[in-house]
Each structure stands twice: as structure tokens, then as C-alpha cells.
Design an enzyme around this catalytic site. Structure first.
Site, mmCIF file in Angstrom:
data_model
loop_
_atom_site.group_PDB
_atom_site.id
_atom_site.type_symbol
_atom_site.label_atom_id
_atom_site.label_comp_id
_atom_site.label_asym_id
_atom_site.label_seq_id
_atom_site.Cartn_x
_atom_site.Cartn_y
_atom_site.Cartn_z
ATOM 1 N N GLY A 76 -8.472 8.988 9.866
ATOM 2 C CA GLY A 76 -8.745 9.087 11.299
ATOM 3 C C GLY A 76 -9.859 10.047 11.675
ATOM 4 C CE LYS A 83 -2.921 2.846 2.926
ATOM 5 N NZ LYS A 83 -3.827 2.953 4.084
ATOM 6 C CG ASN A 93 -5.960 1.052 11.746
ATOM 7 O OD1 ASN A 93 -4.786 0.812 11.494
ATOM 8 N ND2 ASN A 93 -6.427 0.832 12.965
ATOM 9 C CB THR A 94 -9.192 5.386 13.107
ATOM 10 O OG1 THR A 94 -7.856 5.593 12.632
ATOM 11 C CG2 THR A 94 -9.365 6.134 14.416
ATOM 12 N N GLY A 117 -11.500 7.518 6.428
ATOM 13 C CA GLY A 117 -12.658 8.376 6.653
ATOM 14 C C GLY A 117 -13.894 7.681 7.175
#
Lengths: 264, 67
Positions: A162, A101, A210-211, A189
Site C-alpha cells: 500500500g 496466496k 491492488n492499491t 509496493g
């Protein structure tokens, strides 16, 4: 009808890709990955301890490359040269694994991608035989350019990394999907399950987050929610939603054979 | 003695010292790492043959959690 996601010739059943950052510990990381059903998980490349902590646990023991498709990222890099070096180290670390990535950031406040440096790095990496999944802005012209360079997946932001702000510009995602043949995966997002479902309903090929999971009050439960949301959104996209009408004058129940009106 | 930089820290070694010896000194032998010397990857297969030189800048990395 629900074909698998194909990236660089390899098929995946899950269309949810998740990051492994910001978890409390490796046990929680592993539980969240497993609850999400993700087959592709991102990792970061960072300096090792140099003898001060010989018993440091390794993420790769928790997530063995034999069981997961690890996707090393160039997060934290602000120019093409650093991103390329980071991903070369990743390929060496993962014994020749070339799926990466690419992410080159523009500034540390917004974490907005620097597309100029991203394009420069993508050219070098593709030339060196990497299979590049590229994090980028939601600019359809840039997205097409990155595909033309040879990137294997285009990963536009839905909103800032995030931020949890959700899909802020569905129309740009639409423009990208119309122009690009390789998978389009929303990266960054997503805040909650409905955001992931909306991305999939729009026709995106997958969602990377992720977040949204790691920063939830209960990350493992949110990982399950995201799995269901991505599947629900995908099915809704394939099913084809009904058109929106302000009003329809078409009730769901039959309009005939209603019992006689009450005498007044 | 030679002076090298490893992940930003300065270390001194009596010559000659191989990359493999350095990795052993850091208790990283057998661990999943990758190593860069002056901006170029040193492949695992070259760890025993590659000798460090004065002024080398080394980066030793591992996989960590990240998005």
C-alpha cells in the site's frame, strides 16, 4: 519468444495479477479487473454475515471462478496457524481449488511479512497439497528456502504493502531471480505504471498489485495503464536493452554526406 | 438448549441442531460459504449430518475483495 507465464503447470497469457480490495463497489472491481486483462485475481476470506444481511451481494457472482483464477489470500493473519486455517477455509469455499496466496504479516503498521511464520505455514500447506504462491520479503536466502519447501511462486515485496514507493531494491530482486527457478512475481509496493514496467524490465515473471489501481483517481484507467506497462516491460526485457554509456559519440544519423558547411 | 459461538456472536438453540439447520437459520443456504467448527473444516457434504454441541465455536466465511 514471449512465452506464457506458467504457475503450478497452468499457463497464463497475462503477467499482471490484481487484487480486488478497496474498490468503490463490485461494478468498479469488475471493470478494473477486465481493463487490466488479469486472469489471476486475489480475494480475501472474511466472516460472513450471519443472517443480518441476507441480500448481501457476493464477490463470486461478479468474478465467477469459471472465468477467473481466483487466488484466495491469508491477508490479515499474523501467525502460521491463522494463515493455514484461513486458506483451508478458502479451499473449502472454492470447492477444492488449491492455488493460494500465503501472506503472514509481521506488524500492522508496516505490514512487513513475518518470514518465520510464513515458512512454518508454507511447510504445512505444501504438505496438505496446496499450491502456494508466497508473499515474502526480498531476502534471496528466504526466497530460495521457500522454493525448496515447494512453493509454486515467490512473491517478494518491491516496497511495503500500500505504500506506492515502487521498486526500492532492484538488486535484491535480481539476486532472487538468479537463485529461484519458479516464477518470481513482485507483490506489493508498485505505485504507478513505470514501477510495473521496471519490475518486468528487471526480468520478473509478473507483478501483483491492488492499491496502485484501486487508489488511483481513476482506477479503471490505471488498470489499463498497468496492463500496458507490464506488457511493455516484458517486451523490453525480452528485447534486451542497449547498454548505458555516459556518452557514445555515435549519432543516430549518418556522419557522411552532410551538406557543405556554410561559408562564413 | 445449547449455546454456540458463531463468528464471535453467542446464539442459543434447542437440541438437536445440525449445521445445515444453522445455515438455513442464517439465510446462507446455497450461498458460497465455508464453515469451521472448533478449528476444523466441516465439509459441505457433512452439513446435514453434523450436529452442533454446547460450547462449539463456529466460523462462517465468504470471499470478499482483497489484495
Amino acid at each position: 519468444m514471449n512465452e506464457k507465464l506458467v504457475i503450478a503447470g497452468k499457463s497464463y497469457s497475462s503477467r499482471l495479477l490484481i487484487g480486488t480490495g478497496k474498490y468503490k463497489d463490485f461494478t468498479e472491481t469488475k471493470a478494473a479487473v477486465d481493463a487490466s486483462g488479469a486472469e489471476i485475481v486475489t480475494i480475501a476470506i472474511r466472516r460472513s454475515n450471519i443472517g443480518q444481511n441476507p441480500n448481501e451481494p457476493s464477490l463470486l457472482e461478479i468474478l465467477p471462478p469459471s472465468q477467473y483464477t481466483l487466488l484466495p489470500n491469508s491477508a490479515g493473519c499474523y501467525n502460521a496457524a491463522d494463515a493455514v486455517r484461513t486458506l483451508r477455509l478458502a479451499r473449502e469455499l472454492l470447492e477444492g481449488h488449491s492455488l493460494v496466496k500465503l501472506e503472514v504479516l509481521g506488524d500492522p503498521q508496516s505490514l512487513y511479512p513475518n518470514v518465520i511464520e510464513t515458512i512454518a505455514a508454507a511447510k504445512i500447506l505444501v504438505d496438505e497439497g496446496f499450491q502456494v504462491m508466497v508473499y515474502t520479503s526480498d531476502d534471496p536466502i528466504v526466497a530460495k528456502h521457500l522454493e525448496d519447501i515447494g512453493c509454486v511462486a515467490i512473491m517478494p515485496l518491491a516496497s511495503l504493502i500500500g505504500s506506492g514507493m515502487g521498486i526500492l531494491n532492484p538488486w535484491n530482486l535480481q539476486l532472487i531471480m538468479e537463485r529461484v527457478q519458479v516464477p518470481v512475481i513482485v507483490d506489493a509496493g508498485v505505485g504507478t505504471a513505470s514501477d510495473a514496467a521496471i519490475a518486468m524490465e528487471l526480468g520478473c515473471d509478473g507483478v501483483l498489485m491492488n492499491t496502485a489501481i484501486a487508489a488511483a483517481q481513476h482506477p479503471v484507467l490505471m488498470a489499463s495503464a498497468m496492463k500496458l506497462a507490464v506488457e511493455a516491460g516484458r517486451f523490453a526485457y525480452l528485447a534486451g536493452r542497449m547498454p548505458k554509456k555516459f556518452y557514445s559519440a555515435s549519432p543516430s544519423s549518418p556522419t557522411e554526406n552532410i551538406i557543405a558547411p556554410t561559408d562564413s | 438448549m445449547i449455546t454456540v459461538s458463531i463468528n464471535g456472536a453467542t446464539r442459543q438453540f434447542p437440541e438437536p441442531v445440525s449445521v445445515a439447520a444453522l445455515i438455513e437459520e442464517m439465510v446462507l443456504t446455497g450461498k458460497r460459504i465455508a464453515l469451521e467448527r472448533n478449528g476444523e473444516i466441516v465439509p459441505r457434504s457433512a452439513f446435514t449430518t453434523e450436529q452442533l454441541a454446547d460450547g462449539d465455536k463456529l466460523e462462517v466465511v465468504v470471499a470478499v475483495g482483497g489484495g
